[in-house]
Write an enzyme that holds these catalytic residues in place. Structure first.
Site, PDB file in Angstrom:
ATOM      1  N   PRO A  58      -7.117 -28.682  -9.470  1.00 54.60           N
ATOM      2  CA  PRO A  58      -5.608 -28.245 -10.224  1.00 54.60           C
ATOM      3  C   PRO A  58      -4.827 -28.876  -9.666  1.00 54.60           C
ATOM      4  CG  PRO A  58      -6.854 -26.412  -9.038  1.00 54.60           C
ATOM      5  CD  PRO A  58      -7.457 -27.724  -8.338  1.00 54.60           C
ATOM      6  N   GLU A  59      -3.754 -29.465 -10.724  1.00 52.50           N
ATOM      7  CA  GLU A  59      -2.875 -30.248 -10.694  1.00 52.50           C
ATOM      8  C   GLU A  59      -1.536 -29.599 -11.052  1.00 52.50           C
ATOM      9  OE1 GLU A  59      -2.272 -34.124 -10.439  1.00 52.50           O
ATOM     10  OE2 GLU A  59      -4.216 -34.739 -10.989  1.00 52.50           O
TER      11      GLU A  59
ATOM     12  N   HIS B 284     -17.916 -16.282  -4.836  1.00 50.36           N
ATOM     13  CA  HIS B 284     -16.863 -16.983  -4.235  1.00 50.36           C
ATOM     14  C   HIS B 284     -15.425 -16.303  -4.721  1.00 50.36           C
ATOM     15  CE1 HIS B 284     -19.709 -20.178  -3.712  1.00 50.36           C
ATOM     16  NE2 HIS B 284     -19.825 -20.317  -4.854  1.00 50.36           N
TER      17      HIS B 284
ATOM     18  N   ARG C 236     -15.055 -23.934  -3.121  1.00 49.10           N
ATOM     19  CA  ARG C 236     -14.891 -24.779  -1.939  1.00 49.10           C
ATOM     20  C   ARG C 236     -14.112 -24.462  -0.950  1.00 49.10           C
ATOM     21  NH1 ARG C 236     -14.377 -30.937  -4.237  1.00 49.10           N
ATOM     22  NH2 ARG C 236     -14.807 -31.317  -2.141  1.00 49.10           N
TER      23      ARG C 236
ATOM     24  N   ARG D  82      10.693 -50.604   0.100  1.00 48.04           N
ATOM     25  CA  ARG D  82       9.303 -50.014   0.350  1.00 48.04           C
ATOM     26  C   ARG D  82       8.370 -51.252  -0.292  1.00 48.04           C
ATOM     27  NH1 ARG D  82       8.058 -43.899   0.536  1.00 48.04           N
ATOM     28  NH2 ARG D  82      10.426 -43.168   0.972  1.00 48.04           N
TER      29      ARG D  82
END
Ligand code: ZN
Length: 270
Positions: free
Chosen positions: A2-3, A90, A109, A151
């Site tokens: 999931p983002e 789960h 997971r 950077r």
């Protein structure tokens, strides 16, 4: 995984079910998530939900005193069901509401999290020091440009750094860099301000589009038979190695940058 758009979609799915409701019980079937679910989570019981919001990929549930912090981890999802529906494999915890409904967390997971915050969630060790929200007014090309000076690391790693801006995962970083015409391996400090303006706009655009797609499956999510409102967005470069670029027809390339697969057009991105 999931983002940010999936987490935002989840928020929009659970918020109307939670807000104003009392949490009658927090039923924990398996406390062994990424961090053990703490015993103090029981403080939620009997409290009314004042509101829900998202910070980065964390879901915050604000109660009359303190609140919950949830994370979907790698494979987690929340669904709305009746409190007496039999749990599936789960299904690790439930927030049982006074409406008879419950918010149920499934995570094969077990990298997800359910934690407690006491006073101010922004002070929580997981949220402290995070960069701005990409869809907020605090995020801009100027912000990226200022932070990037000096950077030498790849711009793709730079925009995926949560201290710079939150919620830009691997898929969306690849897509936004293509849209802005910036090569993912280019040193962050060597990109001009105007190109960062284009990149910030592209990040905003790709995330908003993904959230809109997620929104189309929101109804399914709320009435869920177990499938969260994930979406299949049409992607321009991500996982398109060897396929022709939509702009110039040159084959899309893949390259590992910062241990993550990056997809880009060698002609359109400089
Ligand atoms: Zn191209």
């Amino acid at each position: 995984m999931p983002e940010l758009p999936e987490v935002e979609t989840t928020l929009r799915g659970i918020e109307p079910m939670l807000s104003g409701r009392r949490i009658d019980a927090v039923t924990v079937r398996n406390a062994a998530l990424r961090w053990p679910i703490p015993a103090e989570i029981a403080r939620a019981e009997g409290q009314r939900v004042l509101g829900c919001r998202r910070r980065a990929k964390y879901l915050l549930v604000e109660l009359e005193s303190g609140g919950l912090l949830m994370h979907l981890g790698m494979s987690g999802s929340l669904r709305v069901c009746d409190a007496d529906d039999a749990p599936r494999k789960h299904d690790h915890f439930d927030l049982v509401l006074d409406s008879g409904r419950c918010i149920r967390f499934n995570d094969p997971r077990r990298f997800g999290a359910l934690l407690w915050w006491e006073a101010n969630p922004e002070d929580h060790v997981l949220l402290h020091g995070l960069g701005p929200e990409p869809l907020s007014g605090q995020f801009s090309g100027g912000h990226l440009w200022r932070l990037s000076r000096g950077r030498k690391g790849a711009v793709k790693n730079f925009v995926m750094d949560g201290h710079v801006v939150v919620g830009v995962g691997n898929i969306y970083a690849s897509e936004a860099l293509f849209m802005a015409g910036i090569h993912p391996a280019r040193p962050a400090g060597r990109i001009a301000a105007a190109r960062y303006d284009a990149l910030a706009a592209a990040i905003r655009d790709v995330l908003e589009r993904a959230i809109r797609h997620g929104g189309t499956t929101l109804r399914d999510f709320v009435n869920s038979e177990g499938n969260p409102g994930y979406f299949a967005q049409e992607l321009l470069v991500y996982e398109r190695e060897g396929n022709p670029c939509f702009q110039c027809s040159v084959p899309i390339r893949r390259r590992v940058i910062g241990q993550r697969s990056s997809y880009f057009c060698p002609r359109c991105q400089r």
